[in-house]
Design an enzyme around this catalytic site. Sequence first.
Site, PDB file in Angstrom:
ATOM      1  CB  ALA A   1      37.775  10.551 -52.663  1.00 38.99           C
TER       2      ALA A   1
ATOM      3  N   GLY B   1      38.500   7.744 -57.798  1.00 40.13           N
ATOM      4  CA  GLY B   1      38.832   6.325 -57.656  1.00 40.13           C
ATOM      5  C   GLY B   1      37.591   5.460 -57.680  1.00 40.13           C
ATOM      6  CB  ILE B   2      37.242   1.785 -58.102  1.00 42.08           C
ATOM      7  CG1 ILE B   2      37.801   1.802 -59.532  1.00 42.08           C
ATOM      8  CG2 ILE B   2      36.127   0.742 -57.993  1.00 42.08           C
ATOM      9  CD1 ILE B   2      38.506   0.517 -59.931  1.00 42.08           C
ATOM     10  CE  LYS B   3      30.646   6.714 -56.307  1.00 39.20           C
ATOM     11  NZ  LYS B   3      29.205   7.032 -56.434  1.00 39.20           N
ATOM     12  N   GLY B   4      34.579   2.014 -53.001  1.00 36.17           N
ATOM     13  CA  GLY B   4      34.789   0.808 -52.219  1.00 36.17           C
ATOM     14  C   GLY B   4      33.485   0.190 -51.752  1.00 36.17           C
ATOM     15  CG  MET B   5      32.413  -3.588 -52.643  1.00 32.56           C
ATOM     16  SD  MET B   5      32.480  -5.363 -52.993  1.00 32.56           S
ATOM     17  CE  MET B   5      34.233  -5.657 -52.830  1.00 32.56           C
TER      18      MET B   5
ATOM     19  CE  LYS C   1      39.920   5.025 -46.143  1.00 36.96           C
ATOM     20  NZ  LYS C   1      41.197   4.259 -46.202  1.00 36.96           N
TER      21      LYS C   1
ATOM     22  CG  ASP D   1      49.054   7.784 -38.402  1.00 42.18           C
ATOM     23  OD1 ASP D   1      48.264   6.959 -37.912  1.00 42.18           O
ATOM     24  OD2 ASP D   1      49.652   8.646 -37.734  1.00 42.18           O
TER      25      ASP D   1
END
Length: 575
Positions: free
Chosen positions: A315, A317-321, A336, A371
Amino acid sequence: MEPNKIEFTAEIIENSFAHYMELFNEITRKAPVFFKKKDWTGMQIQHKKRLRLYKDHISEATGLIEGIVEGMDGDFDFWIQTKKTYQQKIKSRRDKELAETYFNSIIRKIYPGLAINEALMFVHEGYNSCPLYSNTNLYHEYPSQWGLQKILRSIMADFDFDIPYLNKEEDIQLLVRSVREVILSRYKATEDTVTQVIKSVFYRNKAAYLVGRTRVGDKWMPFIIPFLNGPNGVYVDTLIFDPKIMAHLFSFTRSYFMVEVEIPSQMVAFLNSVITHKQVHELYNAIGFNKHGKTEFYRDFINHLALSKDKFVIAEGIKGMVMTVFTLPSYNIVFKMIKDYFEPPKTMTRQEVKEKYKMVSLHDRVGRMADTHEFEEFHIPLDRISEELMKELKNDVNSQLDFTEKELIIRHVYTERRMVPLNLYLETCTLEDAKTAVEEYGYAILQLAKANIFPGDMMTKNFGVTRQKRVVFYDYDEIEFLTEMNFREKPIPETFEQIYASEPWYEIKPNDVFPEDFKRWMIGRQDVKEHFLAYHKDLFDPEYWTKLQQQIKKGEFIHAFPYPSELRFRPEEEA
């Protein structure tokens, strides 16, 4: 295989489902009482109680069945016959699609690693196979020959909340004016013109909604009438014709309605004709049947897979931690997964992240949190996964992956509506759209706060922009209840050592928050930064946050309107 075991198992599931629906409806029927008494806290408590019913009943029924099927692992013929027996038992139920989903939930609970299996489960039946019922008693009908005044007076009479009105006659004339301005200015009523209003009232938070449609100009014109119960009585707050606003009322960012439903498929069919922007699974969610909404979503997903050829990709966007996020470009959903290891400074566990998502599922989302549906043993064809995504999955979430010759099986994943990350949106949008977006960003944070949610990590990368340009929060690993935070002003340094200290010289506890620091990092786009700081100056005032906490602790329920304030018929002080 013993026939009595098959019969007994099917009977347990049937009785468990019937009891679940009985309690579900019992809780739902209490909504008008809470609205009448203005017991908003009670309304929320009942909403959460209703959400927990499903899991509790599934667990109880599973416990009974496990004793029957002990030692029968892999005896799928038993379950094939049980499914057929159960199918006969529920065939006359008017909510049989929900009963089918309930059966699926039972078998998945008994065999946690079991893949979707058409022989054992109800995979393709659902909404599309529900019979059409005539004379369903779903709605009131008002012919055009009555005239506008009589129709609106009849609607007001048919929906008596057993509460004194603030000014019923004024409400009727306000409705008349709106209908004339929006509909009769464009269309002429004919003998075929008719108005239909669903008999069940849709309750949520402090509002009650009537949902209807008028056949005029050879098409259905939908409308929604919100009612509020104020200090001086019940009143019509506005009349909504805008399809986008109506779609938002049934949005994936809103809590589910408390609404009595006799035949779910018929209710969804009516709503689908009114709120055309929404898919079937979203409408089942909206009327409280989120477990079946999940089933309908999965059916939609596998149908889309069969009709598309694109590949799953990482996806944007900035990759999450904490989470790995991927999507199918042709499908408006993100997937996710919780990472195997969290990068510093994240210190929470996988279970703690799950608890945050559960917290959001039970809480009032006030139109500002997305949701999610939670899946286990989620199957994706291997040839539909891009090389880049496969590399990231194996690197970040390998413990959650299993492979067959043709499929990737994901042990645990959340699905969520895809949005454009706010940070990316701000990089390319016009100045006018950027101003609207940062205003929305501030509103999202403040409206969540009024619902007792503190987002924690409020960076723009953790917010998304919907198709309607509404800003929604979607990163839940650091959310907390607002009342558990400690909002402070920064101490003023008094010595050179304090002024030039490389680290804070004062004590900072885990839940301490310094709102003045928000100014430094909230908005990076310079041509809208000053606009944002001036427009949402309350965000940076510790006293404002503290007052919100005090209101919440006193039990005050702050209503977040799901439509623009300029649409309201009366100013707040007049109601």
